[in-house]
Enzyme design. Structure first.
Site, mmCIF file in Angstrom:
data_model
loop_
_atom_site.group_PDB
_atom_site.id
_atom_site.type_symbol
_atom_site.label_atom_id
_atom_site.label_comp_id
_atom_site.label_asym_id
_atom_site.label_seq_id
_atom_site.Cartn_x
_atom_site.Cartn_y
_atom_site.Cartn_z
ATOM 1 N N TYR A 1 8.908 30.801 -15.813
ATOM 2 C CA TYR A 1 10.082 31.053 -14.975
ATOM 3 C C TYR A 1 10.296 32.565 -14.966
ATOM 4 C CZ TYR A 1 14.883 30.863 -13.222
ATOM 5 O OH TYR A 1 16.033 31.046 -12.491
ATOM 6 N N ASP B 1 7.769 28.975 -11.285
ATOM 7 C CA ASP B 1 8.607 29.694 -10.341
ATOM 8 C C ASP B 1 8.369 31.176 -10.600
ATOM 9 O OD1 ASP B 1 10.537 30.898 -8.822
ATOM 10 O OD2 ASP B 1 12.213 29.713 -9.601
ATOM 11 N N HIS C 1 13.890 23.386 -5.149
ATOM 12 C CA HIS C 1 12.450 23.628 -5.161
ATOM 13 C C HIS C 1 11.704 22.297 -5.037
ATOM 14 C CE1 HIS C 1 12.585 27.844 -6.923
ATOM 15 N NE2 HIS C 1 13.810 27.402 -7.175
#
Length: 301
Positions: A122, A159, A260
């Protein structure tokens, strides 16, 4: 679908998904696992402590054959790895991971799964160019790249908070001067790829409109006004074994979804066929670069 030994490179389906609070997404996550049957799952923004993650999901995941590695910090950030093909040499963070505001944030976890080191990442948002968080983002990415010992057998999944090119955002003009598309961010991503890592979705769909994130505001998803910021970067071995690479857009539809969608790479065998780039495709996408749409205002912490 999954193999159970780690003696050979037996990885089949790898998925990454920013669930934007896993506790809220349990009614979506568990049925999705049953439907798509991924062998390795990388989750981001779990927003739970390690103990809380195991409390709310441990039994359900064990029932489905998953081992768990979770790196959490409570209400912010948090990443997880779920594996049915082994979970060896688990590492929270990476070597020389930088701090932000005096703390090491829970943004990375990796393990060897079926012979491949898989990272669930992340990446910091960056917030505003030249802000402390933006500088932290670039440093974080540089330290990540420097820590990778064997790029050939590595998969970076998560991500990434960078749209690799202008083709990966709904309207490049709207992003001018904002994070996710600046040259230093894209250079940092290119430096990771220069290690020998391949963006498997873009390699498979070089000219297609494909996104993985759509803001919650009304109409953004249905008009396909999105961004492609969730990536799977694969070293030479898993990249060459990838038979399908796609965005599971179905998981972004329906009740209480994450903003997402999962990104999936099928290695060695593609159970659903060579599908994509987004499944299912949008039915009425707005024209890219049409009427200017304001950028999302949300930021990570």
């Amino acid at each position: 679908m999954s193999a159970t030994t780690t003696d050979t490179l037996d990885l089949m389906r790898v998925a990454t998904w920013n669930v934007n609070s896993v506790k809220q997404r349990i009614p979506r996550l568990l049925p999705w696992l049953d439907q798509r049957q991924p062998d390795v799952v990388c989750l981001q923004e779990t927003k739970l402590s390690d103990d809380a993650f195991h409390d709310v999901l441990g039994a359900d995941l064990a029932e489905r054959g998953y081992e768990i590695a979770h790196n959490g910090q409570g209400q912010w950030n948090g990443v997880a790895l779920l594996s049915r093909v082994g979970l060896d040499d688990v590492q929270h963070g990476f070597a020389d991971v930088p701090e932000y505001d005096g703390k090491v944030e829970a943004r990375a976890v990796s393990a060897v799964c079926g012979g491949v080191r898989v990272y669930s990442l992340y990446v910091p948002n960056g917030r505003e160019p030249d802000s402390p968080h933006y500088i932290y983002k670039l440093d974080w990415l540089a330290k990540l790249g420097a820590s990778i010992a064997d790029p050939a057998s590595t998969m970076l999944c998560g991500d990434i908070n960078i749209a690799p090119t202008d083709a990966d955002v709904y309207d490049p003009a709207s992003f001018d001067g904002h994070t996710h598309v600046t040259a230093p961010e894209r250079d940092a991503l290119a430096a990771l790829e220069a290690l020998g890592l391949t963006d498997v979705v873009r390699r498979r769909w070089p000219g297609e409109r494909v996104y993985s994130y759509w803001d919650y505001r009304a109409g953004m998803f249905h008009k396909d006004l999105g961004m492609r910021i969730d990536l799977i970067l694969a070293g030479s071995d898993p990249a060459e074994r990838t038979k399908a690479a796609w965005v599971d857009r179905l998981a972004r539809k329906g009740t209480k979804p994450s903003d997402h969608a999962p990104v999936i790479a099928d290695l060695d065998t593609a159970p659903d066929g060579d599908v994509g780039p987004m499944v299912p495709p949008p039915s009425n996408p707005a024209k890219r670069g049409g009427k200017k749409v304001p950028l999302p205002q949300s930021q990570d912490k």
